[in-house]
Design an enzyme around this catalytic site. Structure first.
Site, PDB file in Angstrom:
ATOM      1  N   ASN A 391       0.821  -1.195   0.000  1.00  0.00           N
ATOM      2  CA  ASN A 391       0.000   0.000   0.000  1.00  0.00           C
ATOM      3  C   ASN A 391       0.867   1.261   0.000  1.00  0.00           C
ATOM      4  OD1 ASN A 391      -1.941   1.937   0.294  1.00  0.00           O
ATOM      5  ND2 ASN A 391      -3.048   0.926   1.924  1.00  0.00           N
ATOM      6  N   ASP A 392       1.552   1.515   1.106  1.00  0.00           N
ATOM      7  CA  ASP A 392       2.340   2.747   1.197  1.00  0.00           C
ATOM      8  C   ASP A 392       3.417   2.829   0.116  1.00  0.00           C
ATOM      9  OD1 ASP A 392       0.894   3.484   3.439  1.00  0.00           O
ATOM     10  OD2 ASP A 392       2.219   2.368   4.767  1.00  0.00           O
TER      11      ASP A 392
END
Lengths: 465, 127
Positions: A391-392
């Site tokens: 995600n990040d």
């Protein structure tokens, strides 16, 4: 040969072992051997120490030493052996913290074992350094452990007037250090110890979860220096050299790790101070934005008829132990003539190199692994970017949103691919705790579920497509 | 006061030289090894165990004995935990296909599975 000379020689052997261990750990080929050499050096040094009269002369104390080592071993080995691979970073944190605590305790015990003001001023300074740095490392590592173990939020923790309060505590410690040197008072030393623990905790609280590995590396270097300080206090060359080796190599390693994240160390350590309050409220609200969820069959077809697919693994892959299934999918696609590569972000997962370790376990061919820079060059010509539990590390906010906690971190440019598929358990934000624009991108399809299940379904879908 | 303790200067010299050695010896580390290196150096500062043994060996009175005892327990945790965790991490690297080092890395993996952890255990065996 006198006993003292023999001791020095044995300890020298241990020191050489430690240097060779660090050297070995720097190359993939000799890393495991290096670690064993280091453990051998440790064994030799500890075994020899039992032959010293200062250790065995009081039977009661000797029994206590043996008992304490037995307790530490009985707790430590199962803890280290049974922990899941995904939980390794926090185990390193806590084992580092207890080392710092041990160094601080050595300094304190030395201080109270010498009566009154008979200590030379430089001795008091060495003791204070050991207490201060060891305690900061212990408290900081404990908080880092709690963050990674999700016993507390991984987000930066801020409170009003954070900087003035922290600065005041720092100044109070400096003042008390001076007072201790002048008065040699045990009470003041204990206050220094307590305040150092507080300092270690508040130093770590505002640092976000994603930056924690870099922080642990820094605290590791701190513990090394605390051990070196204990070495000065105890007049032990062995402790000075081993502690300093770790202090210096740990400092360099911390710099290398922050460079891998494309950020400076001060930025990692202090950026949440003040800035995060504005940054967390950042970005358009999730309301009114829709997310497109696809079925495994749709996505299977998309993948099967693509020319080039990038698999972007993250922590979710590690949690689900989905590395073997990811490889199955890559093989199924390759069998259909699809070009597959893995785009590896250096800090994907919870420790640098995490993904390489996992994929190596699944025997993924090395030529399919692309480091971030190479992957980003290929991304524009990639048909499908398949984000598995990351995600990040693909969040465009790192490029587009100044003020975001991850702004400036290099990312895998999944947004440049023609299609993006996210395999995610939920819409929950990643470890940095921030929303990801990319999930709402019109090019994006979501497949919700455990990474391993989703990948298995995709394998089946690709085979029938 | 420095004149009163000529040993101090020797220790400072050793400290400075060790700092340079520590810096040089890890100057080139591929990013995949950052975590194992961090974990391995974490185990090495477990050498504080030797210091805690010296302190507890000479401790008098309940305060010193308690602190010293706690210190030995913590230091032992650092040592055994550090080496075992590092070995487990590096165990993952043993089977590396399509790569030159694979041959000897593989051979090592086959000849000594588990010795890493037993070495870790060994640290406690003097008891």
């Amino acid at each position: 040969m006198s006993r003292a000379t023999a001791t020095d020689l044995v300890y020298l052997v241990a020191i050489v072992g430690f240097i060779l261990a660090l050297k070995g750990l720097s190359s993939p080929k000799r890393a495991r051997l290096g670690n064993l050499v280091g453990a051998g050096g440790m064994l030799v040094a500890v075994a020899w120490t039992f032959s010293l009269p200062v250790v065995y002369s009081h039977t009661r104390n000797l029994v206590l030493i043996i008992l304490a080592i037995a307790i530490g071993t009985v707790i430590g080995i199962p803890a280290a052996r049974l922990v899941k691979m995904t939980a390794m970073p926090q185990m390193v944190a806590i084992f580092n913290g207890v080392g710092g605590g041990a160094a601080a305790l050595v300094s304190v015990t030395e201080f109270i074992s010498v009566p009154g003001k008979s200590l030379a001023i430089y001795k008091i300074c060495e003791i204070l350094f050991g207490v201060l740095v060891g305690s900061v490392s212990l408290a900081g590592s404990t908080i880092a452990f709690a963050k990674l173990q999700e016993l507390m939020t991984g987000r930066p923790i801020t409170y009003p007037a954070q900087q003035p309060i922290n600065a005041a505590i720092g100044l109070a410690i400096v003042a008390l250090l001076v007072v201790t040197v002048v008065t040699a008072s045990t009470t003041v030393l204990v206050i220094v110890l307590v305040l150092s623990l507080v300092l270690g905790a508040i130093f770590v609280l505002p640092i976000g979860g994603a930056d924690t590995p870099v922080l642990i590396s820094l605290l590791n270097a701190f513990t090394g220096l605390a051990v070196a300080a204990s070495g000065f206090t105890l007049n032990s060359t062995l402790l000075i050299v081993a502690g300093t080796l770790v202090g210096a190599s740990g400092t360099l390693l911390t710099r290398m790790m922050s460079q891998a994240m494309g950020r400076s160390l001060p930025n990692i350590l202090f950026s949440a101070f003040g800035s995060v309050v504005t940054a967390s409220g950042e970005g358009p609200d999730a309301e009114g934005r829709s997310v497109r969820a696809g079925t495994a069959d749709d996505i299977g077809v998309l993948l099967a008829y693509a020319r080039k697919v990038a698999i972007i693994p993250g922590y979710g892959l590690a949690v689900a132990q989905a590395q073997h299934t990811a490889r199955e999918l890559a093989d199924a696609l390759a069998a259909r003539g699809v070009e597959v590569y893995y785009a590896i972000h250096p800090v994907a997962g919870r420790m640098p190199g995490h993904m390489n370790v996992l994929l190596a376990e699944a025997n993924v061919p090395y030529d399919q692994l692309e480091e971030m820079d190479d992957a980003n060059q290929d991304m524009a010509t990639t048909d499908v970017a398949l984000v598995v539990g990351a995600n990040d590390t693909v969040n465009p906010a790192a490029k587009n949103t100044p003020g975001s906690p991850i702004f400036g971190m290099p990312i895998i440019n999944a947004d440049l691919a023609t299609n993006i598929v996210f395999l995610k358990r939920s819409m929950r934000p990643g470890f940095a705790g921030i929303d990801n624009e990319l999930l709402y991108d019109p090019k994006t399809t979501m497949l919700f579920g455990d990474a391993k299940d989703s990948l298995s379904k995709l394998v089946a879908a690709v085979k029938t497509a | 006061m420095i004149a009163a303790d000529p040993g101090l200067m020797t220790f400072i010299t050793v400290f400075v030289l060790a700092a340079f050695v520590g810096y040089e010896v890890v100057s080139k580390v591929p990013s995949i090894l950052h975590t194992p290196l961090m974990s391995g150096s974490n185990a090495i500062h477990g050498i504080i165990l030797v210091g805690t043994m010296l302190v507890l060996g000479q401790a008098h009175g309940p305060a010193q004995l308690t602190l010293g005892f706690l210190a030995v327990v913590l230091a032992t945790l650092n040592v055994v935990g550090g080496f075992v965790v590092t070995d487990r991490m590096l165990h993952m690297f043993k089977a590396k296909p399509d790569r030159k080092p694979a041959a000897d890395a593989d051979a090592r993996g086959k000849t000594d599975p588990g010795t890493g952890s037993s070495t870790g255990t060994g640290t406690g065996t003097p008891s």
